[in-house]
Design an enzyme around this catalytic site. Structure first.
Site, PDB file in Angstrom:
ATOM      1  CG  ASP A   1      -0.274  -0.061   2.555  1.00 48.76           C
ATOM      2  OD1 ASP A   1       0.758  -0.753   2.671  1.00 48.76           O
ATOM      3  OD2 ASP A   1      -0.752   0.585   3.495  1.00 48.76           O
TER       4      ASP A   1
ATOM      5  CD  GLU B   1       4.232   0.601   6.921  1.00 47.60           C
ATOM      6  OE1 GLU B   1       5.059   0.863   7.822  1.00 47.60           O
ATOM      7  OE2 GLU B   1       3.846   1.467   6.115  1.00 47.60           O
TER       8      GLU B   1
HETATM    9 ZN   LIG Z   1       6.755   2.321   3.935  1.00 46.73          ZN
END
Ligand SMILES: [Zn+2]
Length: 378
Positions: free
Chosen positions: A85, A145
């Site tokens: 992401d 993340e």
């Molecule tokens: Zn990163």
């Protein structure tokens, strides 16, 4: 590892093409459809580059983790840790498409961390092509993340258990950068509910939520300890309705960074034990430590990186940084972690995000050396 460096330099166009392919698949953290399309590009590409069939997905939905395993001839398993992401919304690519000009690659997520994924995959492929013995490698890639890894963290911890090393593909800085420790990050939201009243006619009847949270702000900021690395940022402060109304609601969003567990729990305690002077104001505190402090560098990995970087003829640049990553989570799980092994470049999370293409061969060689485990390997 100079053989890996030469090999990558000789096929730099291929490497950049792989980077273009990953950047061209936009993967905002908040867009499940684009994330699954991104995963559908990533997985077959890794399997092809690694000549392996073993890819699985742990969990489902936003916390799903891609796992690709490739066996090796040496004992142990090295985990390569990355995320798919990016912080950039869908449509950023149309405005800022992938490009390479004057040796600088640009595009959404190029530095954080699509180039890191490309480097990790090419490092393993190069070792195998050159016949360099290596341990088994497990690639773990999550897709939440940038929004805190809330769904993926338990999968990351269980899939990485027992790893001989965790190499995190987060961006570096310059050719010789590694990240040896990262602060923990605590995120809190505080909401206060007071009693509204006319500020002129009837002030005593009111209980100001804004005044209460202003006091908390001063108290919290005073609890920071910059020389120990502890910082407090009240990034959002909202509340009230009109100047002549005692505010009946207010809200804070707070970011705390700490280098050690002791400091992390001290500031957490300052926040949760605070009470407003006026007991008519009700306060609710939500949040906690999103990623724990990672304060202990892994000495063997740092020493190996130092030797490898020296053998590649660039300056070693070890950094302790304030930003957290999933490396914090795996370090807290007791694993030896080295971070910041992704691209050389800058501007993470910003419009000027970029990757230095000419440093890719050195960065791949550093990763390859860390995977193979010996600075003297070819
Ligand atoms: Zn990163």
């Amino acid at each position: 590892m100079s053989a890996v460096r030469s090999l990558i330099a000789s096929r730099l166009d291929d490497v950049v093409e792989d980077l273009a392919m990953l950047v061209d698949a936009e993967t905002p953290s908040t867009h499940p459809l684009l994330l699954s399309r991104g995963a559908a590009e990533l997985v077959p590409w890794v399997k092809e580059r690694w000549r392996c069939e073993s890819a699985t997905t742990l969990g489902d939905g936003p916390g799903a983790v891609i796992q690709v395993d490739v066996p090796g001839s040496l004992p142990g398993t090295v985990v390569l840790l990355g995320h798919l992401d990016t912080v950039f919304d869908a449509g950023t690519l149309a405005r800022r498409p992938f490009s390479v000009r004057d040796g600088i690659a640009r595009g959404p997520g190029v530095f954080d961390m699509k180039a890191g994924l490309v480097q990790g995959v090419h490092a393993v492929a190069a070792l195998d092509e050159l016949g360099v013995p290596r341990p088994s490698v497990r690639l773990l890639v999550n897709a939440d993340e940038e929004v805190g890894s809330l769904g993926s963290r338990s999968f990351l911890v269980s899939a990485a258990a027992g790893a001989s090393a965790v190499l995190v593909l987060e961006p570096g800085g310059v050719a010789g950068t590694v990240k040896t420790a990262r602060k923990g990050v605590g995120l809190w939201t505080v909401t206060a509910t007071g009693v509204a009243a006319h500020a002129g006619l009837d002030p005593e009847a009111g209980a100001s939520a804004v005044h209460a949270l202003a006091a908390l702000t001063t108290h919290l900021v005073g609890s920071a300890h910059p020389s120990l690395g502890t910082t407090v940022n009240v990034g959002v402060f909202s509340g009230g309705t009109r100047p002549n109304v005692v505010a009946d609601h207010a809200r804070l969003e707070i970011d705390v960074r700490a280098r050690t567990e002791a400091e992390a729990s001290r500031v957490g305690e300052v926040l949760t034990s605070w009470r407003p002077d006026d007991d008519r104001v009700r306060v609710e505190v939500a949040g906690g430590w999103n990623r724990p402090p990672w304060s202990e560098p892994a000495p063997e990995l740092v020493a190996r990186a130092r030797a490898l970087v020296a053998s590649l003829g660039v300056a070693f640049d070890p950094r302790e940084v304030g930003g957290a990553s999933d490396g914090n989570i795996l370090a807290a799980a007791g694993l030896p972690v080295l971070d910041g092994l992704g691209a050389s470049g800058g501007g993470a999370h910003a419009e000027h995000e970029h990757v230095v293409v000419g440093d890719l061969p050195v960065r791949v060689a550093l990763l390859a050396g860390l995977i193979a485990g010996s600075p003297s390997a070819p």
